[in-house]
Design a protein around this motif. Structure first.
Motif, PDB file in Angstrom:
ATOM      1  N   ARG A 142     -29.383   8.946  -2.080  1.00 60.81           N
ATOM      2  CA  ARG A 142     -29.081   7.661  -1.442  1.00 60.81           C
ATOM      3  C   ARG A 142     -29.837   6.521  -2.122  1.00 60.81           C
ATOM      4  NH1 ARG A 142     -29.199   9.984   3.724  1.00 60.81           N
ATOM      5  NH2 ARG A 142     -31.297   9.205   4.001  1.00 60.81           N
TER       6      ARG A 142
ATOM      7  N   GLY B 194      -9.761  -1.016  -1.040  1.00 61.33           N
ATOM      8  CA  GLY B 194      -9.642  -0.578   0.347  1.00 61.33           C
ATOM      9  C   GLY B 194     -10.074  -1.694   1.300  1.00 61.33           C
ATOM     10  N   MET B 195     -11.147  -2.387   0.934  1.00 58.88           N
ATOM     11  CA  MET B 195     -11.644  -3.479   1.766  1.00 58.88           C
ATOM     12  C   MET B 195     -10.623  -4.598   1.884  1.00 58.88           C
ATOM     13  SD  MET B 195     -14.449  -2.437   2.707  1.00 58.88           S
ATOM     14  CE  MET B 195     -15.037  -3.844   3.623  1.00 58.88           C
TER      15      MET B 195
ATOM     16  N   LEU C 286     -19.511  -5.671   2.344  1.00 56.18           N
ATOM     17  CA  LEU C 286     -19.565  -6.484   3.571  1.00 56.18           C
ATOM     18  C   LEU C 286     -20.865  -7.272   3.671  1.00 56.18           C
ATOM     19  CD1 LEU C 286     -17.923  -4.054   6.113  1.00 56.18           C
ATOM     20  CD2 LEU C 286     -17.004  -6.218   5.298  1.00 56.18           C
TER      21      LEU C 286
ATOM     22  N   LEU D  63     -20.795   1.059  10.263  1.00 49.94           N
ATOM     23  CA  LEU D  63     -19.409   0.847   9.870  1.00 49.94           C
ATOM     24  C   LEU D  63     -18.552   2.076  10.062  1.00 49.94           C
ATOM     25  CD1 LEU D  63     -20.145  -1.164   6.698  1.00 49.94           C
ATOM     26  CD2 LEU D  63     -19.069  -2.007   8.764  1.00 49.94           C
TER      27      LEU D  63
ATOM     28  N   VAL E  89     -22.002  -5.974  10.703  1.00 54.02           N
ATOM     29  CA  VAL E  89     -23.008  -5.850   9.643  1.00 54.02           C
ATOM     30  C   VAL E  89     -24.115  -6.889   9.839  1.00 54.02           C
ATOM     31  CG1 VAL E  89     -23.428  -6.207   7.178  1.00 54.02           C
ATOM     32  CG2 VAL E  89     -21.533  -4.788   7.918  1.00 54.02           C
TER      33      VAL E  89
ATOM     34  N   LYS F 168     -18.093   5.781  -1.807  1.00 58.07           N
ATOM     35  CA  LYS F 168     -17.212   4.644  -1.528  1.00 58.07           C
ATOM     36  C   LYS F 168     -17.624   3.907  -0.248  1.00 58.07           C
ATOM     37  CE  LYS F 168     -12.694   5.624  -2.137  1.00 58.07           C
ATOM     38  NZ  LYS F 168     -11.534   6.539  -2.374  1.00 58.07           N
ATOM     39  N   LYS F 169     -18.013   4.678   0.755  1.00 57.77           N
ATOM     40  CA  LYS F 169     -18.432   4.042   2.014  1.00 57.77           C
ATOM     41  C   LYS F 169     -19.648   3.149   1.788  1.00 57.77           C
ATOM     42  CE  LYS F 169     -15.439   5.344   4.908  1.00 57.77           C
ATOM     43  NZ  LYS F 169     -15.137   6.725   5.255  1.00 57.77           N
ATOM     44  N   LEU F 170     -20.571   3.630   0.973  1.00 60.00           N
ATOM     45  CA  LEU F 170     -21.764   2.831   0.702  1.00 60.00           C
ATOM     46  C   LEU F 170     -21.414   1.564  -0.078  1.00 60.00           C
ATOM     47  CD1 LEU F 170     -24.248   5.733  -0.033  1.00 60.00           C
ATOM     48  CD2 LEU F 170     -24.508   4.041   1.786  1.00 60.00           C
ATOM     49  N   VAL F 171     -20.470   1.703  -1.006  1.00 57.43           N
ATOM     50  CA  VAL F 171     -20.020   0.529  -1.762  1.00 57.43           C
ATOM     51  C   VAL F 171     -19.382  -0.488  -0.821  1.00 57.43           C
ATOM     52  CG1 VAL F 171     -18.334  -0.293  -3.481  1.00 57.43           C
ATOM     53  CG2 VAL F 171     -19.700   1.747  -3.956  1.00 57.43           C
ATOM     54  N   GLN F 172     -18.599   0.022   0.127  1.00 54.82           N
ATOM     55  CA  GLN F 172     -17.928  -0.874   1.072  1.00 54.82           C
ATOM     56  C   GLN F 172     -18.925  -1.562   2.003  1.00 54.82           C
ATOM     57  OE1 GLN F 172     -14.947   1.844   2.659  1.00 54.82           O
ATOM     58  NE2 GLN F 172     -13.399   0.903   1.345  1.00 54.82           N
ATOM     59  N   ALA F 173     -19.936  -0.804   2.419  1.00 54.42           N
ATOM     60  CA  ALA F 173     -20.969  -1.402   3.274  1.00 54.42           C
ATOM     61  C   ALA F 173     -21.643  -2.542   2.517  1.00 54.42           C
ATOM     62  CB  ALA F 173     -21.990  -0.349   3.683  1.00 54.42           C
TER      63      ALA F 173
ATOM     64  N   PHE G 269     -11.515  -6.868   9.659  1.00 56.61           N
ATOM     65  CA  PHE G 269     -12.483  -7.236   8.629  1.00 56.61           C
ATOM     66  C   PHE G 269     -13.561  -8.159   9.213  1.00 56.61           C
ATOM     67  CE2 PHE G 269     -13.907  -9.729   4.946  1.00 56.61           C
ATOM     68  CZ  PHE G 269     -14.188  -8.717   4.046  1.00 56.61           C
ATOM     69  N   GLU G 270     -13.114  -9.165   9.972  1.00 56.16           N
ATOM     70  CA  GLU G 270     -14.036 -10.087  10.626  1.00 56.16           C
ATOM     71  C   GLU G 270     -15.000  -9.336  11.536  1.00 56.16           C
ATOM     72  OE1 GLU G 270     -14.525 -13.533  10.642  1.00 56.16           O
ATOM     73  OE2 GLU G 270     -13.420 -13.307   8.755  1.00 56.16           O
TER      74      GLU G 270
ATOM     75  N   PHE H  46     -14.307   3.034  10.203  1.00 61.18           N
ATOM     76  CA  PHE H  46     -13.536   3.527   9.057  1.00 61.18           C
ATOM     77  C   PHE H  46     -12.671   4.720   9.424  1.00 61.18           C
ATOM     78  CE2 PHE H  46     -16.667   1.137   6.514  1.00 61.18           C
ATOM     79  CZ  PHE H  46     -15.755   0.393   5.798  1.00 61.18           C
TER      80      PHE H  46
ATOM     81  N   LEU I 266     -26.601   0.409   7.693  1.00 64.95           N
ATOM     82  CA  LEU I 266     -25.445  -0.485   7.775  1.00 64.95           C
ATOM     83  C   LEU I 266     -24.151   0.310   7.647  1.00 64.95           C
ATOM     84  CD1 LEU I 266     -26.948  -3.345   5.654  1.00 64.95           C
ATOM     85  CD2 LEU I 266     -26.498  -3.390   8.108  1.00 64.95           C
ATOM     86  N   LYS I 267     -24.194   1.284   6.764  1.00 60.95           N
ATOM     87  CA  LYS I 267     -23.022   2.121   6.573  1.00 60.95           C
ATOM     88  C   LYS I 267     -22.737   2.922   7.841  1.00 60.95           C
ATOM     89  CE  LYS I 267     -21.708   6.428   4.915  1.00 60.95           C
ATOM     90  NZ  LYS I 267     -22.394   7.696   4.830  1.00 60.95           N
TER      91      LYS I 267
ATOM     92  N   LEU J 227     -29.181   0.237   3.602  1.00 62.03           N
ATOM     93  CA  LEU J 227     -27.766   0.456   3.312  1.00 62.03           C
ATOM     94  C   LEU J 227     -27.206   1.606   4.141  1.00 62.03           C
ATOM     95  CD1 LEU J 227     -25.436  -0.576   1.574  1.00 62.03           C
ATOM     96  CD2 LEU J 227     -26.059   1.096  -0.172  1.00 62.03           C
ATOM     97  N   LYS J 228     -28.035   2.645   4.320  1.00 56.26           N
ATOM     98  CA  LYS J 228     -27.582   3.783   5.110  1.00 56.26           C
ATOM     99  C   LYS J 228     -27.317   3.367   6.563  1.00 56.26           C
ATOM    100  CE  LYS J 228     -29.024   8.021   7.172  1.00 56.26           C
ATOM    101  NZ  LYS J 228     -30.197   8.455   7.932  1.00 56.26           N
TER     102      LYS J 228
ATOM    103  N   ALA K 194     -12.814   1.567  -3.576  1.00 54.58           N
ATOM    104  CA  ALA K 194     -13.515   1.117  -2.378  1.00 54.58           C
ATOM    105  C   ALA K 194     -13.237  -0.367  -2.112  1.00 54.58           C
ATOM    106  CB  ALA K 194     -15.016   1.356  -2.533  1.00 54.58           C
ATOM    107  N   TYR K 195     -13.308  -1.186  -3.174  1.00 48.60           N
ATOM    108  CA  TYR K 195     -13.090  -2.627  -3.009  1.00 48.60           C
ATOM    109  C   TYR K 195     -11.653  -2.929  -2.606  1.00 48.60           C
ATOM    110  CZ  TYR K 195     -17.612  -3.478  -5.228  1.00 48.60           C
ATOM    111  OH  TYR K 195     -18.947  -3.519  -5.531  1.00 48.60           O
TER     112      TYR K 195
ATOM    113  N   ARG L 242     -15.946  -6.270  11.379  1.00 51.48           N
ATOM    114  CA  ARG L 242     -16.934  -5.511  10.604  1.00 51.48           C
ATOM    115  C   ARG L 242     -18.022  -6.407  10.044  1.00 51.48           C
ATOM    116  NH1 ARG L 242     -12.895  -1.904   6.969  1.00 51.48           N
ATOM    117  NH2 ARG L 242     -12.184  -0.494   8.601  1.00 51.48           N
ATOM    118  N   LEU L 243     -17.600  -7.568   9.583  1.00 50.57           N
ATOM    119  CA  LEU L 243     -18.587  -8.516   9.046  1.00 50.57           C
ATOM    120  C   LEU L 243     -19.639  -8.840  10.097  1.00 50.57           C
ATOM    121  CD1 LEU L 243     -16.777 -11.317   6.998  1.00 50.57           C
ATOM    122  CD2 LEU L 243     -18.522  -9.723   6.191  1.00 50.57           C
TER     123      LEU L 243
END
Lengths: 392, 184
Positions: free
Chosen positions: A7, B110-111, A48, B180, B126, A40-45, B119-120, B184, B176-177, B173-174, B107-108, B122-123
């Motif tokens: 991670r 997908g966003m 955001l 989310l 976060v 991918k999930k981490l990239v998406q997080a 999307f809003e 997902f 925050l993920k 990051l973990k 990934a991008y 999720r923002l």
């Protein structure tokens, strides 16, 4: 490898802090199991986290867009991108030419090619035989002993000023660029030649009073030829000559390479074998075409459509390989880095690679290739030896 | 829907192919802001983002004869062009670790395909979660993400080891993920 470790590495990668070693670890990790989804999930997080809803100058952008497309339509300018550089060739001719040691236009001039390239200096042998050498990394202005010629090197561009116009039969200047360097040269007519490492160009101080502008090349060069329909521009190499009708092109013809090639970026050029004359059998090239000739093919050319970018990326300091055999790549690396590479891993020589590098770090390039195939290499002095991978 | 309205994507694409100025104007109105925001989140550089967005519109125009856009995928098409332009500018990474970069692209994209209201949501989620990060973790995280400091600069500023910075960043990051994942 604990979960925390990976991670930590992913986070570093996303924040552009990962070292090459960590990237290799990540590359191996992501190939396994469900890891791609985690990545991918981490990239998406992170996306955001970075996302902000800003306002932008949309109307201004649209105005500029309209201007750009109108300009494109009216001029039919070919624009291509190399990193951040944008070229617009409206009238110039760019040609990439590569070739080897003997020149058709001066069959008895082989003696001129000595002394061999043996230093890190760029050398210019003037038409009076005087040799001037330059350190390619610093600016300099040098006057010839006779005082008639002033040569200056500014920011990697060499130009030459002669007090008197040369006579039509003036002898030629010989410019040699050592391995590991490259240099631009402005000719008397305003044409610009960018010479790649380990290349030699023979050219007259002036084109005044001659009916053809003739230069001779060994190695690789990128030409932006000034338009002049009354004085055709001709590049002679070992296997072929290229006549320019107003163009941009790249020629690659190193003596050690088995292939000589001309790649046309813009304009129009004609290609012929060395024993042909201008009136003879000339094959025309269109932009984005490559003419290549294998040694011993008896002057036969293969003409094909190509993407020119990889062929001319070296002019921007980018090393680019397009499905190229490792044995050819090794030759180019040797020239680029002025180093000797011994390949003892025969099968590797036949493997093909595609890649682009904009960093002048040989270790990094070799490590990247290692990420795709297995081999070992060691460095001793100025020699790198590639061997089969060590058994684990 | 009016078949001759630019809100009808098939009609819009048809007009884009013809090079209609009006249609491109509509395209700008509809996507320019979002595309700039999107690229800015990836590059972190506003000027570069504007430039890439502009090049993407021009590229779409240049290739208008060859536009082959499936039903309702104009946005994806445009954003993909932009992302590829971004990759071109970072060719080194692209070729070096193609797999990682193509995963990032997936990934991008997908966003970008998520519904605007989701999307809003999720923002906001976060943002709220950033506020909830443990004290030290949050300080490190803000220095990196909002101030744009490198790990090394953060470690010097806070007199902590780079390793500690790495651990805080990974932890943030973990968390925050994890928030989310519910969506997902």
């Amino acid at each position: 490898m604990t979960r925390l470790d990976i991670r930590r590495i992913i986070t570093k990668y996303i924040n552009q802090e990962a070292t090459p070693e960590e990237m290799t670890i990540l590359y191996e990790w992501v190939k396994k199991g469900n890891n791609q989804e985690v990545f991918k999930k981490l990239v998406q997080a992170d996306f955001l986290i970075n996302y902000q809803n800003r306002s932008w100058e949309t109307e201004e952008a649209f105005k500029q867009f309209l201007e750009t497309i109108k300009e494109k339509e009216s001029k039919k300018v070919r624009v291509f991108h190399l990193g951040k550089h944008v070229y617009k060739y409206a009238a110039a001719i760019i040609l990439l030419v590569a070739s080897s040691a003997y020149f058709i236009l001066s069959k008895n001039s082989t003696s001129v090619l000595e002394p061999k390239l043996d230093s890190d200096q760029i050398t210019l042998q003037l038409d009076n035989g005087e040799i001037i050498s330059f350190d390619p990394d610093s600016d300099a202005t040098v006057k010839s002993k006779t005082g008639k010629t002033v040569v200056s090197l500014v920011k990697g561009v060499l130009s030459q000023n002669n007090e008197t116009n040369a006579r039509p039969n003036a002898k030629k200047n010989v410019l040699r660029v050592p391995f590991g360097k490259s240099l631009s040269l402005t000719l008397q007519d305003g044409s610009v030649v960018r010479l790649n490492s380990g290349s030699t160009l023979i050219y007259p101080s002036s084109f005044v009073g001659v009916d053809k502008r003739e230069v001779q090349l060994e190695g690789e060069a990128f030409f932006e030829v000034a338009k002049n329909p009354d004085q055709p521009f001709i590049v002679g190499t070992k296997n072929m000559y290229t006549q320019v009708f107003g163009t941009v092109f790249n020629i690659s013809a190193y003596d050690e390479d088995s292939i000589s090639e001309v790649v046309l970026v813009e304009g129009s050029v004609g290609i012929g074998g060395t024993d042909q004359t201008i009136s003879g059998d000339v094959q025309m090239l269109k932009p984005s075409q490559r003419a290549s000739s294998r040694e011993g093919s008896g002057g036969l050319f293969v003409i094909e459509d190509v993407d020119v970018t990889p062929y001319i990326s070296w002019t921007q300091g980018v090393l680019s390989f397009e499905n190229e055999e490792m044995s050819e790549i090794i030759k180019r690396l040797q020239r680029q880095f002025n180093i000797k590479i011994v390949n003892k891993h025969e099968r590797l020589g036949e493997r093909r690679f595609t890649g682009m590098f904009d960093e002048e770090d040989l270790d990094r390039i070799l490590r990247t290739i290692q990420a795709h195939t297995h081999f070992s290499y060691s460095k001793e002095g100025n020699t790198i030896t590639i061997t089969e991978p060590k058994k684990q | 829907m009016d078949p001759k309205s630019y809100h009808n994507e098939n009609y819009l694409v048809e007009q884009l192919k013809k090079g209609s100025e009006e249609a491109y104007g509509h395209l700008f109105k509809q996507y320019h802001r979002e595309l700039c925001n999107y690229i800015a989140a990836i590059t972190g550089d506003l000027e570069v983002s504007e430039d890439i967005a502009q090049q993407a519109f021009i590229k779409l125009w240049t290739n208008r004869d060859k536009l082959n856009i499936k039903e309702n995928s104009l946005k994806k098409y445009l954003f993909k062009i932009a992302y590829n332009l971004f990759l071109d500018s970072k060719r080194k990474e692209k070729k070096e670790f193609q797999l990682l970069e193509s995963l990032k692209q997936e990934a991008y994209l997908g966003m970008m395909e998520t519904d605007a209201s989701l999307f809003e949501e999720r923002l906001k989620k976060v943002e709220a979660e950033i506020e909830n990060l443990p004290e030290q973790c949050k300080i490190v995280f803000m220095l990196s993400k909002k101030e744009g400091l490198k790990y090394k600069e953060i470690s010097e500023k806070l007199h902590i080891s780079i390793k500690t910075v790495e651990v805080h960043m990974a932890k943030a990051l973990k968390r925050l993920k994890a928030q989310l994942s519910l969506f997902f």
